[in-house]
Design a protein around this motif. Structure first.
Motif, PDB file in Angstrom:
ATOM      1  N   GLU A 250      -2.632   6.793  -7.342  1.00  0.00           N
ATOM      2  CA  GLU A 250      -2.750   5.460  -6.750  1.00  0.00           C
ATOM      3  C   GLU A 250      -3.362   4.470  -7.741  1.00  0.00           C
ATOM      4  OE1 GLU A 250      -4.738   3.203  -2.874  1.00  0.00           O
ATOM      5  OE2 GLU A 250      -4.907   5.385  -3.095  1.00  0.00           O
ATOM      6  N   GLU A 251      -4.433   4.887  -8.422  1.00  0.00           N
ATOM      7  CA  GLU A 251      -5.106   3.995  -9.373  1.00  0.00           C
ATOM      8  C   GLU A 251      -4.187   3.630 -10.537  1.00  0.00           C
ATOM      9  OE1 GLU A 251      -8.860   4.077 -12.544  1.00  0.00           O
ATOM     10  OE2 GLU A 251      -8.424   5.820 -11.276  1.00  0.00           O
TER      11      GLU A 251
ATOM     12  N   GLY B   1      -0.935   3.844 -10.635  1.00  0.00           N
ATOM     13  CA  GLY B   1       0.207   3.082 -10.139  1.00  0.00           C
ATOM     14  C   GLY B   1      -0.109   1.606 -10.001  1.00  0.00           C
ATOM     15  N   GLU B   2      -1.304   1.290  -9.494  1.00  0.00           N
ATOM     16  CA  GLU B   2      -1.704  -0.113  -9.362  1.00  0.00           C
ATOM     17  C   GLU B   2      -1.822  -0.782 -10.729  1.00  0.00           C
ATOM     18  OE1 GLU B   2      -5.272  -0.201  -7.130  1.00  0.00           O
ATOM     19  OE2 GLU B   2      -4.324   0.358  -5.220  1.00  0.00           O
ATOM     20  N   LEU B   3      -2.381  -0.062 -11.697  1.00  0.00           N
ATOM     21  CA  LEU B   3      -2.512  -0.625 -13.046  1.00  0.00           C
ATOM     22  C   LEU B   3      -1.141  -0.888 -13.670  1.00  0.00           C
ATOM     23  CD1 LEU B   3      -5.435   1.559 -14.463  1.00  0.00           C
ATOM     24  CD2 LEU B   3      -5.515  -0.880 -13.919  1.00  0.00           C
TER      25      LEU B   3
ATOM     26  N   ARG C 138       1.743  -1.416 -12.101  1.00  0.00           N
ATOM     27  CA  ARG C 138       2.429  -2.520 -11.416  1.00  0.00           C
ATOM     28  C   ARG C 138       1.828  -3.867 -11.798  1.00  0.00           C
ATOM     29  NH1 ARG C 138       3.217   1.691  -7.571  1.00  0.00           N
ATOM     30  NH2 ARG C 138       1.068   1.519  -6.820  1.00  0.00           N
ATOM     31  N   ALA C 139       0.492  -3.912 -11.951  1.00  0.00           N
ATOM     32  CA  ALA C 139      -0.148  -5.162 -12.373  1.00  0.00           C
ATOM     33  C   ALA C 139       0.273  -5.536 -13.793  1.00  0.00           C
ATOM     34  CB  ALA C 139      -1.668  -5.023 -12.288  1.00  0.00           C
TER      35      ALA C 139
END
Length: 355
Positions: A23-24, A26-28, A30-31
């Motif tokens: 999750e962590e 993936g967020e990085l 996508r950002a």
């Protein structure tokens, strides 16, 4: 693998991570993808045709042959920075920060590069009484002063009278006879062509650079440093498979014994107190001189062969180990029991730089 859209590629990548990190990360990702803007530079031109031309370079009024060499990667960005921006950035190595920058040893080489690029007036001696002296072009260099970034304004060197005529320009540098270009290179390095006749062609430029290093290094180069550097060059001949001194390959037993000995020195664990910061600073100076010697040779359209810049020419680990060994066991330089041909090459290099 082929993906229809970026989200699929991210999902496939995350499968290879531990579950608690997906999750962590993936967020990085996508950002980062949201912030990323594709470049408008057509890099496929370089990979397909071996060259890339940009509008900015064409608009900078750079001579066509220089532009072509830059687009093919045959000239370094340093040349473009000095020519177009009149500004260069000198990178710091692992140096003794209490001493002047390691790049100081290569200053005369950079000044000749600037003179060629910026069309410095020829060296005609002192100006006649009542006549103004010609102002030399200046390049802004960013270097270090101890641990602080410092800006220096460095004048270009005047070109020697016998190199070019009154109408010399960068546009016609490639048309200057190769012998004149080679003479300028060697004179800048403080070397005569006759001294290099016994040196293998691929080592002539590094040997000439080494002579310049000995002359311009501060503090003065110690004999152990010089011998360690030359032994490192000699060790590179083992990787080449043959030596220029003899077209025949080294005998297998000589090759293996010498290679094992150099490998043993490379892998030897150093003691913390063995690190010599002044020796490291000296080797940094040599690398700076080699870098600018290469750049000058490239700018002069390679009047000397380009050396192999892989670990065949220089290995920081090996040169430091050899320097330590030579201080305690001078017999290390005696390679005759391992390979007579390598011993001969080492003596040729040593005699050349000491002449």
């Amino acid at each position: 693998a082929q993906f229809a859209e970026p989200a699929q590629a991210v999902a496939a990548l995350l499968k290879h991570l531990k579950a608690q990190r997906r999750e962590e990360v993936g967020e990085l990702l996508r950002a980062s993808m949201e912030d990323y803007a594709p470049s408008d530079v057509p890099l496929e031109d370089f990979f397909q045709r071996g060259r890339y031309e940009c509008e900015a370079a064409r608009a900078a009024d750079v001579p066509p042959w220089v532009l072509d060499a830059l687009s093919r990667g045959q000239l370094p960005p340093f040349v473009c920075d000095a020519l177009v921006l009149r500004s260069t950035f000198l990178r710091v190595q692992v140096e003794n920060m209490q001493r002047p920058s390691a790049h100081s040893a290569a200053l005369p080489l950079r000044q000749v590069i600037y003179g060629l690029l910026l069309g410095a007036p020829r060296n005609t001696g002192a100006a006649a009484p009542g006549q103004p002296s010609c102002e030399l072009p200046v390049v802004c260099e960013y270097d270090r002063l101890q641990k602080t970034l410092k800006k220096n304004y460095v004048p270009a060197a005047s070109l020697p009278l016998d190199f070019c005529d009154d109408h010399f320009s960068l546009d016609t540098l490639a048309e200057v006879p190769v012998l004149r270009r080679q003479t300028l290179l060697l004179e800048t390095l403080g070397m005569k062509a006759s001294f290099l006749e016994s040196v293998p062609s691929h080592l002539q430029l590094p040997v000439a650079v080494t002579c310049h290093w000995i002359r311009c290094s501060e503090p003065q180069v110690q004999l152990h440093q010089l011998k360690a550097l030359l032994l490192t060059m000699v060790s590179g001949e083992l990787q080449r498979g043959t030596a220029d001194l003899d077209p025949a390959a080294l005998p297998a037993e000589d090759d293996s014994a010498a290679d094992n000995e150099f490998l043993k020195w490379t892998e030897k664990k150093p003691q913390k107190e063995d690190f010599d910061v002044d020796a490291a600073h000296g080797f940094c100076q040599w690398q700076c001189c080699l870098q600018m010697g290469l750049y000058l040779n490239q700018l002069l359209c390679a009047p000397l062969p380009e050396p192999d810049l892989s670990s065949r020419l220089y290995s920081g680990t090996l040169v430091h180990r050899l320097h330590q060994e030579l201080q305690s066991a001078p017999a290390v330089e005696n390679l005759s029991s391992l390979s007579p041909k390598l011993t001969q090459l080492y003596q040729v290099l040593l005699n050349t730089v000491e002449s």
